[in-house]
Design an enzyme around this catalytic site. Sequence first.
Site, PDB file in Angstrom:
ATOM      1  N   LYS A  31       2.597  88.028  19.882  1.00 18.67           N
ATOM      2  CA  LYS A  31       4.028  87.939  19.570  1.00 18.67           C
ATOM      3  C   LYS A  31       4.839  87.719  20.839  1.00 18.67           C
ATOM      4  O   LYS A  31       4.747  88.485  21.804  1.00 18.67           O
ATOM      5  CB  LYS A  31       4.459  89.224  18.859  1.00 18.67           C
ATOM      6  CG  LYS A  31       5.876  89.232  18.330  1.00 18.67           C
ATOM      7  CD  LYS A  31       6.100  90.495  17.499  1.00 18.67           C
ATOM      8  CE  LYS A  31       7.482  90.576  16.898  1.00 18.67           C
ATOM      9  NZ  LYS A  31       7.643  91.780  16.043  1.00 18.67           N
ATOM     10  N   GLU A  46       2.672  92.240   8.808  1.00 19.75           N
ATOM     11  CA  GLU A  46       2.632  92.682  10.202  1.00 19.75           C
ATOM     12  C   GLU A  46       2.151  94.128  10.319  1.00 19.75           C
ATOM     13  O   GLU A  46       2.585  95.008   9.574  1.00 19.75           O
ATOM     14  CB  GLU A  46       4.038  92.554  10.819  1.00 19.75           C
ATOM     15  CG  GLU A  46       4.071  92.896  12.300  1.00 19.75           C
ATOM     16  CD  GLU A  46       5.474  92.829  12.901  1.00 19.75           C
ATOM     17  OE1 GLU A  46       5.587  92.781  14.135  1.00 19.75           O
ATOM     18  OE2 GLU A  46       6.457  92.833  12.125  1.00 19.75           O
ATOM     19  N   CYS A  65       6.881  87.993  12.860  1.00 16.81           N
ATOM     20  CA  CYS A  65       8.159  88.659  12.588  1.00 16.81           C
ATOM     21  C   CYS A  65       9.337  88.129  13.417  1.00 16.81           C
ATOM     22  O   CYS A  65       9.893  87.099  13.079  1.00 16.81           O
ATOM     23  CB  CYS A  65       8.001  90.164  12.740  1.00 16.81           C
ATOM     24  SG  CYS A  65       9.305  91.109  11.895  1.00 16.81           S
TER      25      CYS A  65
END
Length: 291
Positions: free
Chosen positions: A113, A40, A150
């Site tokens: 995300k 990331e 994540c």
Amino acid sequence: MKVGFLQQANSADLHQNILRLSEGISDLAKRGAELIVLQELHNSLYFCQVEDVNNFDLAEPIPGPSTKLYGELAKQFGVVIVTSLFERRAAGLYHNTAVVHEKDGSIAGIYRKMHIPDDPAYYEKFYFTPGDLGFHPIDTSVGRLGVMVCWDQWYPEAARLMALQGAEILIYPTAIGYAASDTPEEQQRQRRAWQTVMRGHAVANGLPVLAVNRTGFEQDPSGQTEGIQFWGTSFLAGPQGEIIYEASADEEESIIIELDLHHSEDVRRWWPFLRDRRIDAYGDILQRFID
């Protein structure tokens, strides 16, 4: 499929980080990797330890300089590359965005995300607008990739939605580590919980899962915390949650793993969880909380 990943410790020198990533991609491709996954926000330090408007200067448009660079590498070596970028969509509108580069250099797709944390040393809500593209796999020449980022990795709903749309592997570029204030025992509980929840996604969906985390120590520029020791431990789990490979907690690694995507078909025949889902009884999952 031969899957490669780079677990890297970053510095404040963006040029050096990107140079090392480029060299790592070249090396993995020459060793036979067909799919390469990066961690990331791999171009820079993990800047979310502080809330600083100057950090927005790190963001860039998509397409932009980084997609051009990684796209050229994908084309040069004939590989699919999963990258993780700080996207500047417009002034005041930024995302934490994964970009999948096809082996012809084109952008196969992006994922913004969806779940954005806001914790000490992880002030991501200051920087990132939650994604608006939903959970949709990205089709590539090596397969249909369920790419998330994540904090998304803690949510079974996200993994399930990717699986229901035909994802053949779940992929999570990651930046997570220890808080120095926690005891060693608590640190290890957190690290293993992080791995365990994703192994659960593998089992529940009958799919392999790859998480690529950064390693190394990064100081808190504000001095309010003692910084983050990223815990590495990038891993690939098979469709029964079995660990196929686990990286070191504190060393950089450049790894290629041979993955049998067809094994998921066997596992889903043995354990037909998708068949036995009670979709007629899950309506309340859309509620925030049920009193």
